[in-house]
Design an enzyme around this catalytic site. Structure first.
Site, PDB file in Angstrom:
ATOM      1  N   HIS A 252       0.836  -1.201   0.000  1.00  0.00           N
ATOM      2  CA  HIS A 252       0.000   0.000   0.000  1.00  0.00           C
ATOM      3  C   HIS A 252       0.875   1.257   0.000  1.00  0.00           C
ATOM      4  CE1 HIS A 252      -3.547   2.424   0.811  1.00  0.00           C
ATOM      5  NE2 HIS A 252      -2.984   2.907   1.907  1.00  0.00           N
TER       6      HIS A 252
ATOM      7  N   GLN B  18       3.989   1.564  -1.073  1.00  0.00           N
ATOM      8  CA  GLN B  18       4.667   1.685  -2.368  1.00  0.00           C
ATOM      9  C   GLN B  18       3.698   2.191  -3.433  1.00  0.00           C
ATOM     10  OE1 GLN B  18       7.865   1.496  -2.963  1.00  0.00           O
ATOM     11  NE2 GLN B  18       8.346   0.870  -0.887  1.00  0.00           N
TER      12      GLN B  18
ATOM     13  N   HIS C  93       1.089   4.095  -2.879  1.00  0.00           N
ATOM     14  CA  HIS C  93       0.877   5.520  -2.593  1.00  0.00           C
ATOM     15  C   HIS C  93       2.018   6.359  -3.156  1.00  0.00           C
ATOM     16  CE1 HIS C  93      -2.596   6.722  -0.186  1.00  0.00           C
ATOM     17  NE2 HIS C  93      -2.574   5.520   0.351  1.00  0.00           N
TER      18      HIS C  93
END
Length: 103
Positions: free
Chosen positions: A75, A77, A79
């Protein structure tokens, strides 16, 4: 900073950068190009800081410190990559709005 703190920092900094980039687009639509440029600069700084955290994680792993790949890390990475893309596109949008206002 432990592993979880680094992951959460990635999420927080990336989210802040993405938000600033989107705000820059909104300001440029309102013809506030100075404000938009300032927000893009802030987004760039946030992304630079996030990238430093990511680099630290990569260096730790390369040095032998293995970390479990969690959904939270994936998550984070996601973002970061999304924020980088949005910031680049926002820069283009701001330049486009500025160019159309001059003509």
């Amino acid at each position: 900073m432990d592993y979880l703190e680094k992951v959460m920092a990635l999420i927080a900094m990336s989210g802040a950068a993405r938000s600033k980039a989107m705000e820059a687009i909104m300001l440029s639509k309102q013809k506030d190009f100075k404000g938009a440029a300032e927000l893009l600069e802030t987004a760039s700084k946030e992304l630079k800081d996030a990238h430093k955290v990511q680099t630290r994680l990569i260096q730790e792993e390369a040095g032998g410190t293995k970390q479990e790949i969690t959904l939270l890390m994936i998550h984070a990475q996601d973002h970061l990559m999304n924020a980088m893309t949005v910031k680049d596109m926002a820069k283009e949008f701001v330049e486009l709005y500025e160019h159309t206002q001059k003509n």
